[in-house]
Design an enzyme around this catalytic site. Sequence first.
Site, PDB file in Angstrom:
ATOM      1  N   ARG A 162       0.861  -1.176   0.000  1.00 29.44           N
ATOM      2  CA  ARG A 162       0.000   0.000   0.000  1.00 29.44           C
ATOM      3  C   ARG A 162       0.902   1.231   0.000  1.00 29.44           C
ATOM      4  NH1 ARG A 162      -2.008  -3.507   3.990  1.00 29.44           N
ATOM      5  NH2 ARG A 162      -4.123  -4.312   3.600  1.00 29.44           N
ATOM      6  N   LYS A 186      -1.938  -2.625   8.045  1.00 28.85           N
ATOM      7  CA  LYS A 186      -3.086  -2.160   8.815  1.00 28.85           C
ATOM      8  C   LYS A 186      -3.109  -2.826  10.187  1.00 28.85           C
ATOM      9  CE  LYS A 186      -6.176  -0.973   4.984  1.00 28.85           C
ATOM     10  NZ  LYS A 186      -7.499  -1.225   4.355  1.00 28.85           N
ATOM     11  N   HIS A 254      -2.908   2.909  -5.841  1.00 32.62           N
ATOM     12  CA  HIS A 254      -3.469   1.685  -5.270  1.00 32.62           C
ATOM     13  C   HIS A 254      -3.759   0.660  -6.365  1.00 32.62           C
ATOM     14  CE1 HIS A 254      -4.792  -0.311  -1.660  1.00 32.62           C
ATOM     15  NE2 HIS A 254      -5.931  -0.660  -2.220  1.00 32.62           N
ATOM     16  N   ARG A 257      -1.041  -1.884  -6.671  1.00 27.11           N
ATOM     17  CA  ARG A 257      -1.135  -3.010  -5.720  1.00 27.11           C
ATOM     18  C   ARG A 257      -2.136  -4.042  -6.243  1.00 27.11           C
ATOM     19  NH1 ARG A 257      -1.115  -4.711  -0.122  1.00 27.11           N
ATOM     20  NH2 ARG A 257      -3.201  -5.151   0.672  1.00 27.11           N
ATOM     21  N   HIS A 280      -3.502  -9.435   3.845  1.00 27.98           N
ATOM     22  CA  HIS A 280      -4.935  -9.516   4.136  1.00 27.98           C
ATOM     23  C   HIS A 280      -5.174 -10.423   5.337  1.00 27.98           C
ATOM     24  CE1 HIS A 280      -6.192  -8.432  -0.261  1.00 27.98           C
ATOM     25  NE2 HIS A 280      -5.918  -7.374   0.472  1.00 27.98           N
ATOM     26  N   TYR A 289     -10.004 -11.019  -6.168  1.00 27.04           N
ATOM     27  CA  TYR A 289      -9.162 -11.040  -7.362  1.00 27.04           C
ATOM     28  C   TYR A 289      -9.528 -12.177  -8.303  1.00 27.04           C
ATOM     29  CZ  TYR A 289      -6.435  -7.550  -4.974  1.00 27.04           C
ATOM     30  OH  TYR A 289      -6.060  -6.397  -4.333  1.00 27.04           O
TER      31      TYR A 289
END
Length: 312
Positions: A162, A186, A254, A257, A280, A289
């Site tokens: 990111r 995150k 983004h 990515r 994730h 995806y």
Amino acid sequence: MVPAAPDLIDAVEAWLTRLSGERRLAEKTIVSYRRDVFQWLTFLTEHLGGPPTIAALSDLRPADVRAFLARRRAEDGVGDRTTARALASLRSLTGYLERFHGVNGAPLRAISGPRVKPGLPKALAVEDALKVAAAAGHEAHAPWLAARDTAVILLLYGAGLRIGEALSLTGADLTQIGATIRVTGKGGKTRIVPLLPVVREAVAVYLQRCPFHLKPDEPGFRGARGGPLDARIIQRIMEGLRGWLGLPETATPHALRHSFATHLLSAGGDLRTIQELLGHASLSTTQIYTAVDPARILEVYARAHPLAGKGT
């Protein structure tokens, strides 16, 4: 002009000011929140028979909120995404009023918003992503800035970072870079990401050319005057590349990515590995995806299933 009693008008303006000041929300978000609240208060003026006051909001029930959302759907034809955003706007305002004016926020919390399906990632075609990587530093005014821009872009597309993760890398992270790099994502969750030789080389060139001393505990990527590199600079670089290379508006930092993940999947990468590389928490997040490249899914299915290639 907000259709409400003076005390509520003042509170709404104070809430919006707080969103743009302390919360630093984008101007477009503020405009959307204002519009949602205006429609809510217009509805309440009719629903209650007069401009609502702060005190009147404490007497509302979940049914009143549902009536407003139902009218928006029926008269304005809004979909789930707009409905969910409107509900978020009302919850934000009510949370502010609850905190500073004692309003009862239970009716808003009792409403479950619609489930909004996440939009599909807008990945670049492989050839376009390679063009971006090759041209990343073409507009820079100094060799070290060109090296910086190239290193950041390659970390986004070549390692799936990111933009915030790339810009939070410290001087120590960059100078100690090897076959892998430790990334903080995150929620403070760290992961180890392998780096391709071309990405390592781009970072090494940046370190060699950067005119500033990079302290171990300070941001490694610097702006032209030596301060931490702002994400907006990278966004502007992508805007310039879009115009120069003729790319669509969806070609954002983004999107690089997303392209990283999509191109890995297309080349045979498995979802579990891609999940780990992206950081994730849930495999379901990575599974979006599979909808981006259905041809790849069909190819694997046709090659791997025991009945593949057998006649009917």
